[in-house]
Design a protein around this motif. Structure first.
Motif, PDB file in Angstrom:
ATOM      1  N   SER B 112       0.831  -1.199   0.000  1.00  0.00           N
ATOM      2  CA  SER B 112       0.000   0.000   0.000  1.00  0.00           C
ATOM      3  C   SER B 112       0.875   1.263   0.000  1.00  0.00           C
ATOM      4  O   SER B 112       0.600   2.221  -0.738  1.00  0.00           O
ATOM      5  N   VAL B 115       2.161   1.927  -3.565  1.00  0.00           N
ATOM      6  CA  VAL B 115       1.189   2.526  -4.484  1.00  0.00           C
ATOM      7  C   VAL B 115       1.001   4.014  -4.176  1.00  0.00           C
ATOM      8  O   VAL B 115       0.907   4.838  -5.084  1.00  0.00           O
ATOM      9  N   ALA B 164      -5.511   0.716  -7.581  1.00  0.00           N
ATOM     10  CA  ALA B 164      -4.056   0.906  -7.491  1.00  0.00           C
ATOM     11  C   ALA B 164      -3.486   1.206  -8.870  1.00  0.00           C
ATOM     12  O   ALA B 164      -2.612   2.066  -9.036  1.00  0.00           O
TER      13      ALA B 164
END
Lengths: 466, 205
Positions: B112, B115, B164
């Protein structure tokens, strides 16, 4: 009253209930905008996130639901101030303080009576509650899933997002249930339960999943033991770990400062009682473990998956890098390996019950003379309560240092560490290369195993003391 | 705001070890300021220098191999980025010049963080990664088609969730996107407050 199962098919899991009750709206592409009930910052990254938000002109949406604490690099020696042993560390504390004050969030500062490791004080203060979502820029936030909350670690950017919008953009992970049936044997602890899961299924075994811990051996744990179990869900690569709340959960939380009061409390408990996986719920992955077959565990390598039972040996397929780093050989038995230091502390094992069990084993004894041993209570409250019971005296008389609360030597930030290359048995959660200091060889284990090893001067089986 | 990523061609740098944790990507001792920059010297510090805290290059470590000086892609092992949630690991990678990591699996917080900072975490199985390592030639990543290839005969597809993908391609800011949904959030909170008043803390605690 919250209907957790609203719009959910019957039967549904605890995770489905936690997730669905926080979906603000679906996002294009299959994700969801998920409401975040609580954000907890710490001084290692708090200033960075808060300053970045302020510079972008984005206010904290609801400061009353954002907290911060000084735990990561704060000095744990007596008489501490903002000064740290970590070079430049003081700026992290002072800048987080300034940023927290400017944002209007609640800070538990260096010498606040409520100061402590974030995952120890959040439950102590009733900040985490069943059925809530709680995030913090700390991977061990999953600890707080022990209360039937969806709690997980995030990065700084996500912390900014949660503070600015009260939400996060997420893809729903798959569901896993790890069921411990049977009863733990004497000398076996929740730390050994989670280390067993990771040793058997790998450090990536929980990838893509949110993990519910269940079964009679989990129900039998007290809240502090449940926190230890959930703490290392991140070492399993899971999004989080959690346990359905029950009477023990409610009893622990009742009367805590930020817990609901009066009629709110009654209403909350009534709704929290529904927070369990319905009978017949299907999980994407299910693991069953006989709790009675678990033994005290100890790690041998540089990943938590490199762990074996205390009477075991370094496996034949052990990686070369890990063996070289740890100065161990294939087939070498762990028990009997000489140690230089022992550490009791961290968000995994630093609560009052951990210290009580450790001190009961230490009482009236002395640790091996060559072992440097340190105990760091998880919070200032734990420290006070332990001192009121005389636990500090038992630790000191046995040869342990007794510290102020904080994350301390769970990780090396450039300040205090164990001697370079030394071998440490530690109640922490990570045995990574140089995690506790340059070249330090960390063996993670339960408080009981750390005490038994500190007394013997070698890695030792606590069951021989019982 | 992250730099958009559409296609990328680069010689990939192989660092194929399982469970590379963020303490190795950037040790805590190298996180010296409260900012998000000035981290490149700390990248892989424990493996890159001959001594802890030193700055003398360990020439056996791949990051110091001149062959890979311009690499923008890392080939990694399983559970890449496990451990601490420190976003400094990703900030250091970005600042150093990496734009993509190819590994059989990633730790969720790290993926995460990637991204959010314009780094593609591409999941490819270990066998294909071994082929790319052996080829030791430039590879091309096309995010729109989710393809990684050495040439026309040797290419693989990788999964990535739609959001994403869009974030990376367009260099979008997630907070901006979510703030546009402020009305939805307010409506949800109003309904939730009636059901769970205890969640909404006042100044009287």
């Amino acid at each position: 009253m919250r209907k957790w199962g609203l719009f959910l098919p019957e039967p549904s899991s605890l995770f489905d209930k936690l997730w669905n009750s926080h979906v603000v709206t679906a996002l294009p592409g299959g994700g969801a905008l998920v409401a975040i009930d609580r954000v907890f910052l710490h001084e290692r990254t708090g200033a960075s996130a808060l300053n970045s938000l302020a510079q972008a002109g984005r206010p904290v949406a609801d400061p009353a639901r954002v907290f911060a604490v000084t735990d990561h690099i704060v000095d744990t020696r007596p008489g501490r101030t903002d000064k740290t042993l970590m070079p430049g560390g003081q700026a992290f504390i002072t800048e987080t303080r300034a940023a927290a004050n400017a944002a209007g969030i609640t800070l538990f500062d260096v010498n606040d009576p409520d100061q402590g490791i974030v995952h120890v004080i959040s439950p102590e203060l009733g900040i985490v509650l069943p059925g809530c979502t709680l995030v913090a820029p700390d991977s061990h936030t999953c600890t707080q899933g022990a209360f039937g909350a969806l709690a997980w670690g995030i990065g700084s950017s996500e912390a900014e997002h949660a503070m600015a919008t009260g939400t996060l953009r997420l893809n729903k992970p798959k569901s896993m249930r790890v069921c411990f049936f049977g009863t733990l044997a004497k000398g076996v602890t929740p730390k050994d339960m989670i280390m067993t899961v990771i040793a058997r299924h790998g450090a990536a075994g929980g990838k893509g999943h949110a993990v519910e811990f269940a079964g009679e051996a989990v129900s039998a744990l007290d809240m502090e033991g449940r926190m230890t179990l959930c703490n290392m869900a991140t070492e399993f690569s899971a999004m989080s770990g959690f346990i359905a709340p029950d009477a023990k959960t409610f009893e622990y939380l009742e009367g805590r400062r930020y817990a609901p009061k009066g009629s709110d409390w009654d209403q909350a408990v009534e709704s929290w009682t529904q927070l369990a996986s319905d009978t017949g719920t299907a999980f994407d992955t299910e693991i069953k473990i006989d709790a009675g077959g678990i033994t005290p565990m100890v790690s041998w390598g540089t990943s938590p998956e490199n762990s074996v039972g205390i009477s075991g040996a370094v496996p034949d397929d052990a990686g070369k890098r890990a063996l070289e780093y740890m100065a161990l050989d294939k087939g070498q038995r762990l028990a009997g390996t000489s140690i230089d230091a022992a550490f009791i502390g961290s968000c995994t094992n630093s609560r009052l019950s951990d210290l009580r069990r450790a001190s009961a084993l230490l009482k009236g004894k002395k640790i091996a003379s060559h072992v440097k041993a340190i105990c760091v209570p998880g919070s200032s409250r734990v420290k006070r309560e332990a001192e009121a019971e005389g636990i500090d005296a038992i630790f000191r008389e046995a040869g342990f240092e007794w510290r102020e609360s904080g994350c301390s030597m769970c990780f090396y930030a450039g300040g205090e560490s164990f001697d370079a290359g030394s071998r440490v048995v530690s109640t922490t959660n990570r045995n990574f290369e140089s995690r506790q200091g340059p070249g330090v060889k960390t063996h993670i284990a339960s408080p009981e195993t750390v005490v038994a090893s500190a007394l013997a001067g070698v890695i030792a089986d606590v069951r021989e003391l019982l | 705001m992250a730099k958009p990523l559409t296609t990328l061609t680069s010689l990939p740098m192989p660092l194929i070890r399982d469970n590379i944790d963020t303490d190795q990507i950037i040790p805590s001792r190298e996180m010296k300021s409260t900012g998000k920059t000035g981290l490149t010297d700390g990248l892989f510090a424990g493996w890159r220098y001959t001594e802890i805290g030193g700055r003398k290059a360990d020439l056996d470590f791949v990051l110091n191999d001149p062959h890979y000086t311009d690499s923008q892609i890392i080939l990694g092992g399983t559970n890449f980025g496990c451990g601490s949630s420190r976003e400094h690991a990703v900030w250091a990678l970005v600042e150093y010049g990496f734009r993509a990591i190819i590994a059989p699996s990633f730790a969720p917080i790290f993926a995460s963080n990637c991204v959010r900072n314009g780094i593609l975490p591409a999941i490819i199985d270990a066998d294909a990664i071994a082929i790319m390592e052996k080829a030791d030639s430039p590879i091309t990543i096309d995010l729109s088609t989710q393809k990684i290839g050495i040439d026309e005969d040797q290419s693989w597809t990788f999964p990535i969730d739609e959001e994403a993908k869009a974030m990376l391609i367009e260099g979008l800011d997630a907070i901006d996107l979510s703030l546009k949904m402020a009305d939805d959030i307010a409506t949800w909170q109003e309904a939730d407050r009636a059901q769970r008043p205890w969640i909404y803390l006042g100044a009287n605690q």
